[in-house]
Scaffold this active site. Structure first.
Site, PDB file in Angstrom:
ATOM      1  N   ASP A 117      34.284  13.209   6.159  1.00  0.00           N
ATOM      2  CA  ASP A 117      33.880  12.779   7.493  1.00  0.00           C
ATOM      3  C   ASP A 117      33.005  13.845   8.140  1.00  0.00           C
ATOM      4  O   ASP A 117      33.488  14.864   8.630  1.00  0.00           O
ATOM      5  CB  ASP A 117      35.130  12.522   8.347  1.00  0.00           C
ATOM      6  CG  ASP A 117      35.809  11.232   7.927  1.00  0.00           C
ATOM      7  OD1 ASP A 117      35.130  10.192   7.896  1.00  0.00           O
ATOM      8  OD2 ASP A 117      37.012  11.270   7.598  1.00  0.00           O
ATOM      9  N   HIS A 172      30.727  10.067   4.703  1.00  0.00           N
ATOM     10  CA  HIS A 172      30.627   9.221   5.885  1.00  0.00           C
ATOM     11  C   HIS A 172      29.922  10.021   6.979  1.00  0.00           C
ATOM     12  O   HIS A 172      30.511  10.921   7.585  1.00  0.00           O
ATOM     13  CB  HIS A 172      32.067   8.827   6.304  1.00  0.00           C
ATOM     14  CG  HIS A 172      32.144   7.972   7.524  1.00  0.00           C
ATOM     15  ND1 HIS A 172      33.345   7.649   8.112  1.00  0.00           N
ATOM     16  CD2 HIS A 172      31.185   7.370   8.270  1.00  0.00           C
ATOM     17  CE1 HIS A 172      33.114   6.885   9.161  1.00  0.00           C
ATOM     18  NE2 HIS A 172      31.821   6.712   9.285  1.00  0.00           N
ATOM     19  N   MET A 223      34.904   0.326  10.435  1.00  0.00           N
ATOM     20  CA  MET A 223      35.757   1.294  11.146  1.00  0.00           C
ATOM     21  C   MET A 223      36.882   0.559  11.857  1.00  0.00           C
ATOM     22  O   MET A 223      36.622  -0.370  12.635  1.00  0.00           O
ATOM     23  CB  MET A 223      34.941   2.077  12.186  1.00  0.00           C
ATOM     24  CG  MET A 223      33.921   3.041  11.621  1.00  0.00           C
ATOM     25  SD  MET A 223      34.584   4.226  10.439  1.00  0.00           S
ATOM     26  CE  MET A 223      35.828   5.070  11.428  1.00  0.00           C
ATOM     27  N   ASP A 259      38.413   2.077   7.420  1.00  0.00           N
ATOM     28  CA  ASP A 259      38.548   3.505   7.713  1.00  0.00           C
ATOM     29  C   ASP A 259      39.058   3.692   9.139  1.00  0.00           C
ATOM     30  O   ASP A 259      38.403   3.259  10.093  1.00  0.00           O
ATOM     31  CB  ASP A 259      37.163   4.165   7.543  1.00  0.00           C
ATOM     32  CG  ASP A 259      37.199   5.671   7.777  1.00  0.00           C
ATOM     33  OD1 ASP A 259      38.298   6.229   7.941  1.00  0.00           O
ATOM     34  OD2 ASP A 259      36.107   6.272   7.790  1.00  0.00           O
ATOM     35  N   HIS A 303      36.846  11.111   0.490  1.00  0.00           N
ATOM     36  CA  HIS A 303      36.075  10.701   1.673  1.00  0.00           C
ATOM     37  C   HIS A 303      35.819  11.919   2.559  1.00  0.00           C
ATOM     38  O   HIS A 303      36.746  12.649   2.912  1.00  0.00           O
ATOM     39  CB  HIS A 303      36.894   9.644   2.421  1.00  0.00           C
ATOM     40  CG  HIS A 303      36.204   9.015   3.587  1.00  0.00           C
ATOM     41  ND1 HIS A 303      35.355   7.941   3.467  1.00  0.00           N
ATOM     42  CD2 HIS A 303      36.263   9.300   4.916  1.00  0.00           C
ATOM     43  CE1 HIS A 303      34.918   7.577   4.662  1.00  0.00           C
ATOM     44  NE2 HIS A 303      35.452   8.393   5.565  1.00  0.00           N
ATOM     45  N   MET A 358      28.804  10.544  10.384  1.00  0.00           N
ATOM     46  CA  MET A 358      28.918  10.136  11.791  1.00  0.00           C
ATOM     47  C   MET A 358      27.980  11.032  12.579  1.00  0.00           C
ATOM     48  O   MET A 358      28.406  11.909  13.339  1.00  0.00           O
ATOM     49  CB  MET A 358      30.373  10.262  12.249  1.00  0.00           C
ATOM     50  CG  MET A 358      31.243   9.126  11.710  1.00  0.00           C
ATOM     51  SD  MET A 358      32.978   9.529  11.702  1.00  0.00           S
ATOM     52  CE  MET A 358      33.060  10.476  10.201  1.00  0.00           C
ATOM     53  N   SER A 375      40.688  10.919   3.052  1.00  0.00           N
ATOM     54  CA  SER A 375      39.734  11.696   3.832  1.00  0.00           C
ATOM     55  C   SER A 375      40.311  13.089   4.032  1.00  0.00           C
ATOM     56  O   SER A 375      41.426  13.242   4.553  1.00  0.00           O
ATOM     57  CB  SER A 375      39.520  11.044   5.198  1.00  0.00           C
ATOM     58  OG  SER A 375      38.991  11.995   6.098  1.00  0.00           O
ATOM     59  N   MET A 405      30.723  15.039  11.079  1.00  0.00           N
ATOM     60  CA  MET A 405      30.554  14.709  12.511  1.00  0.00           C
ATOM     61  C   MET A 405      29.656  15.737  13.187  1.00  0.00           C
ATOM     62  O   MET A 405      29.794  16.934  12.945  1.00  0.00           O
ATOM     63  CB  MET A 405      31.912  14.693  13.199  1.00  0.00           C
ATOM     64  CG  MET A 405      32.906  13.749  12.549  1.00  0.00           C
ATOM     65  SD  MET A 405      34.450  13.756  13.433  1.00  0.00           S
ATOM     66  CE  MET A 405      35.443  12.679  12.394  1.00  0.00           C
TER      67      MET A 405
HETATM   68  C1  DX5 Z   1      37.305   8.723  11.858  1.00  0.00           C
HETATM   69  C2  DX5 Z   1      36.956   9.047  10.431  1.00  0.00           C
HETATM   70  C3  DX5 Z   1      38.053   8.651   9.504  1.00  0.00           C
HETATM   71  C4  DX5 Z   1      39.279   9.452   9.758  1.00  0.00           C
HETATM   72  C5  DX5 Z   1      40.450   8.706   9.288  1.00  0.00           C
HETATM   73  O1  DX5 Z   1      36.393   9.262  12.677  1.00  0.00           O
HETATM   74  O2  DX5 Z   1      35.810   8.365  10.027  1.00  0.00           O
HETATM   75  O3  DX5 Z   1      37.663   8.731   8.160  1.00  0.00           O
HETATM   76  O4  DX5 Z   1      39.242  10.691   9.143  1.00  0.00           O
HETATM   77  O5  DX5 Z   1      41.572   9.357   9.733  1.00  0.00           O
HETATM   78  P1  DX5 Z   1      42.953   8.622   9.858  1.00  0.00           P
HETATM   79  O6  DX5 Z   1      43.217   7.979   8.525  1.00  0.00           O
HETATM   80  O7  DX5 Z   1      43.920   9.690  10.197  1.00  0.00           O
HETATM   81  O8  DX5 Z   1      42.790   7.617  10.953  1.00  0.00           O
HETATM   82 ZN    ZN Z   2      35.485   8.208   7.692  1.00  0.00          ZN
END
Ligand code: DX5
Ligand code: ZN
Length: 376
Positions: free
Chosen positions: A171, A202, A273, A311, A169, A204, A144, A173
């Site tokens: 993320d 992903h 998750m 994840d 990946h 979120m 990610s 948000m």
């Molecule tokens: C969390 C994300 C993950 C995150 C993982 O909100 O969906 O993908 O980036 O980060 P690490 O591997 O550092 O926990």
């Molecule tokens: Zn993620």
């Protein structure tokens, strides 16, 4: 011919890693045949029943007219003797099957023996369940970029490609579904020409149905939406596929696996998750592994080949546990970008960490039993 058949089934507490062992001995106590095989999915009792069934089949193939089956499972033995009732629905069918096979012999007895006297069958079952864990399940690494240096994302993506990452990946948000804002469409679009690796996006975000078209257009190959974020999951999954992308559904740590059970056959990826989403660098939540095992069991039972992705907080220290529980894709942000290792080494460390579960991609052969039967 009277055969003594020693049977054992084992799931070592993990239904995804079950196996059975059978040892057939003649009247002199000599081993005449053995069997072992992994089971795709079974509880301890189910595995024991499967072992009894295998033992009975083996006795029939060997032409025995009389057979005594030895098992160290009090429950299974008493149920087959008729002393205990079979209450579990899962066991009723196996019980009936065993009873039908037992009737095919002139004499068939089932007897309980202490575990120590069932050592050989037990060892075969354990080995067989190890074979299950050695089932070559290719594990993908999906770094990610959330923890990467945002000033040079283009280079990062190229470096990931050269380092053997399987997916990238992203993320996304929105500061609403999760308490953080990261990046969105333009970043994905800008990075798309930099690599041909699949983009695992992903989301979120609240109301993901409003944005999936745009994310696929921007270059997403896999689009993950949260089951907690949308009311019409089936429609949304169908839409993602209609757009030509792979559909992934994500579950927060406290969300029960049951929420995706009906939709499992429609999914390309299940994203479990292992932290509450929102930030990189959080601590892995080990209780979620139970959910991974549950989803893995459902998928195996239905013969589904979707990827099972974990994840959050995934590092070389817990990667093997994730894979043993059934994960096939490991997402990692800080485990790669904050590991202190160069990117290729950090990815390699994850691959090495899971090797003890996946093997080298080759199936391990069961060794033939070396010692005589402990009959009697
Ligand atoms: C969390 C994300 C993950 C995150 C993982 O909100 O969906 O993908 O980036 O980060 P690490 O591997 O550092 O926990
Ligand atoms: Zn993620």
């Amino acid at each position: 011919m009277v055969l003594s058949v020693y049977v054992d089934g084992s799931s070592q507490g993990n239904p995804g890693l079950a196996g059975i062992g059978v040892v057939a001995c003649d009247e002199k106590g000599q081993v005449v045949a053995t069997r072992q095989r992994p089971l795709p999915s079974a509880t301890n009792n189910e595995a024991e029943y499967q072992a009894v069934l295998e033992g009975l089949r083996l006795a029939r193939e060997l032409g025995a007219s009389e057979v005594i089956v030895f098992s160290d499972s009090e429950l299974v033995v008493r149920q087959l003797q008729g002393a205990y009732q079979v209450r579990s629905e899962g066991l009723k069918g196996l019980w009936r099957e065993a009873k039908a096979l037992m009737r095919q012999f002139r004499r068939c007895e089932i007897r309980h023996i202490p575990r120590e006297q069932n050592a050989q069958a037990n060892r075969l079952a354990q080995q067989a369940s190890d074979l299950a864990s050695f089932r070559p399940r290719a594990v993908k690494i999906a770094p990610s970029i959330l923890s990467a240096d945002f000033r040079r994302l283009g280079e990062v993506v190229r470096e990931l490609t050269e380092s053997g990452a399987d997916w990238v990946h992203f993320d996304v948000m929105d500061g609403h579904f999760v308490p953080n804002i990261s990046f969105g469409l333009p970043v994905i679009e800008a990075l798309r020409p930099e690599t041909s690796l699949p983009f695992d996006v992903h989301l979120m975000i609240a109301e993901p149905e409003r944005y999936v078209d745009a994310f696929v257009k921007a270059g997403a190959d896999i689009v993950a939406v949260h089951v907690e974020a949308t009311a019409h999951l089936h429609r949304l999954v169908a839409r993602i596929k209609e757009l030509g992308a792979k559909a992934s559904v994500a579950l927060n740590p406290a969300t029960p696996a049951e929420w995706i059970r009906p939709i499992l056959p429609f999914l390309d990826v299940v994203l479990v998750m292992t932290v509450d989403p929102g930030f990189a660098g959080q601590k892995f939540l080990p209780f979620v592994l139970d959910k991974v095992r549950t989803v893995r069991r459902w998928m195996d039972e239905q013969g589904l080949t979707a990827e099972l992705e974990v994840d959050g907080g995934v590092t070389a220290a817990n990667a093997a546990d994730c894979v043993a529980a059934g994960a096939t894709v490991l997402v990692s942000a800080s485990g790669i970008f904050q590991s202190g290792l160069p990117i290729p080494d950090a990815i390699e460390a994850l691959r090495q960490a899971v090797k003890k579960v996946t093997g080298d991609g080759t199936e391990k052969e069961g060794e033939p039993p070396s010692e005589g039967c402990r009959c009697g």
